[in-house]
Design a protein around this motif. Structure first.
Motif, short mmCIF file in Angstrom:
data_model
loop_
_atom_site.label_atom_id
_atom_site.label_comp_id
_atom_site.label_asym_id
_atom_site.label_seq_id
_atom_site.Cartn_x
_atom_site.Cartn_y
_atom_site.Cartn_z
N PRO A 1 24.77 -8.10 15.96
CA PRO A 1 25.27 -6.81 16.46
C PRO A 1 25.35 -5.77 15.35
O PRO A 1 25.32 -6.09 14.17
CB PRO A 1 26.67 -7.16 17.00
CG PRO A 1 27.02 -8.47 16.45
CD PRO A 1 25.78 -9.13 15.95
N ARG B 1 20.80 -1.28 21.16
CA ARG B 1 20.72 -2.73 21.27
C ARG B 1 20.34 -3.34 19.93
O ARG B 1 19.69 -2.70 19.11
CB ARG B 1 19.71 -3.15 22.33
CG ARG B 1 20.11 -2.71 23.74
CD ARG B 1 19.35 -3.49 24.78
NE ARG B 1 19.72 -3.10 26.13
CZ ARG B 1 20.78 -3.55 26.77
NH1 ARG B 1 21.61 -4.38 26.15
NH2 ARG B 1 21.05 -3.16 27.99
N GLU C 1 26.42 -7.15 25.31
CA GLU C 1 26.09 -5.92 24.61
C GLU C 1 26.32 -4.70 25.50
O GLU C 1 26.77 -3.65 25.04
CB GLU C 1 24.63 -5.98 24.17
CG GLU C 1 24.27 -5.05 23.05
CD GLU C 1 22.88 -5.36 22.52
OE1 GLU C 1 22.75 -5.55 21.29
OE2 GLU C 1 21.94 -5.42 23.31
#
Length: 281
Positions: free
Chosen positions: A132, A117, A102
């Motif tokens: 994601p 995040r 990430e």
């Protein structure tokens, strides 16, 4: 006057989906996105049909909304599998590994430094689900398929797979189980260990592979032993093996396979979460 169906649908929050439900799907997808990305749970979504039995409640989800939810998750979610020695990494380390991927995207010009995040869910000791914020990230991970990570001088392997629902995982396991047959000897008595391989082979069928007694060689334990057996011997499955010693003791070895009840709470055979006596403590 009775309210019109469309008005009633808006009042009770239920999804009134016409033949072409693209507008309704767009609204539902936005609620789902905000739920997973911002942690804001929908308050006006159709809860589904309710069934109450004593102090237990069961909801049967609205099919259309459930399908939209699954579709959204499949577009975004990646299943990260930790293979080999990576299986034994602590949960926090596995989460950090996913966060490391990430970090690369957080500073990418495509998303900018405001990139946030996303949600991680540990599914099992070696499986993590990662959601994601962009399909581009999911696509990149799925196209990569596998990766190797160096931590403290050790190289660990990860795999990236499309996300599956529990029903799809169960169907996949059943398909795999058709071509495999394994037996686990549960709670093996210490003095019965040397004879177990030949006893299982004699009672059930030829052992193709005997798995190591412990997954971690630095922490040897004797609890369960697994044997992969010729699938043609499936009908020879036994529930128990009794062993009589020279001193007259009778040792009992319980046997389990893919059809045996399994508790995901305490990770043991012969019962499920519904009958598990283990408390949260």
């Amino acid at each position: 006057m009775e309210p019109e169906p469309a008005m009633q649908g808006e009042r009770d929050g239920r999804a009134q989906v016409p033949g072409d439900y693209r507008l309704e799907e767009e609204r539902a997808r936005e609620m789902i996105r905000v739920c997973y990305e911002e942690g804001i749970l929908p308050t006006d979504i159709d809860p589904g049909e309710i069934e109450v039995t004593g102090r237990e409640v069961k909801f049967i989800l609205n099919t259309t909304l459930d399908e939209i939810n699954i579709k959204w998750l499949k577009e975004r979610t990646v299943t990260v599998i930790f293979r080999d020695d990576a299986h034994f990494l602590p949960k926090k380390v596995k989460e950090d590994v996913v966060r490391a991927y990430e970090d690369v995207w957080m500073w990418d010009e495509t998303f900018g430094q405001e990139f946030k995040r996303e949600r991680i869910k540990a599914e099992s000791p070696n499986v993590v689900s990662y959601v994601p914020r962009a399909q581009a990230i999911s696509g990149w991970m799925l196209n990569k398929k596998t990766d190797y990570i160096d931590l403290a001088g050790t190289t660990y392997r990860t795999e990236f797979k499309p996300w599956l629902t529990r029903a799809e995982i169960e169907d996949w396991r059943q398909l795999i189980d058709q071509g495999t047959f394994w037996v686990v000897a549960v709670g093996v008595p210490l003095d019965g260990m040397p004879f177990l391989h030949v006893h299982v082979e004699k009672a059930i069928g030829k052992v193709l592979m005997q798995h190591k007694p412990e997954a971690d060689e630095s922490d040897p334990k004797l609890v369960n032993l697994r044997f992969d057996i010729e699938p043609a011997s499936r009908e020879n499955m036994k529930d128990k093996i009794f062993v009589q010693t020279c001193q007259g003791d009778v040792l009992e070895v319980k046997l389990a396979n893919a059809d045996s009840a399994w508790c995901k709470r305490c990770l043991t055979f012969f019962h499920t979460e519904l009958t598990c006596g283990r408390t949260d403590r």
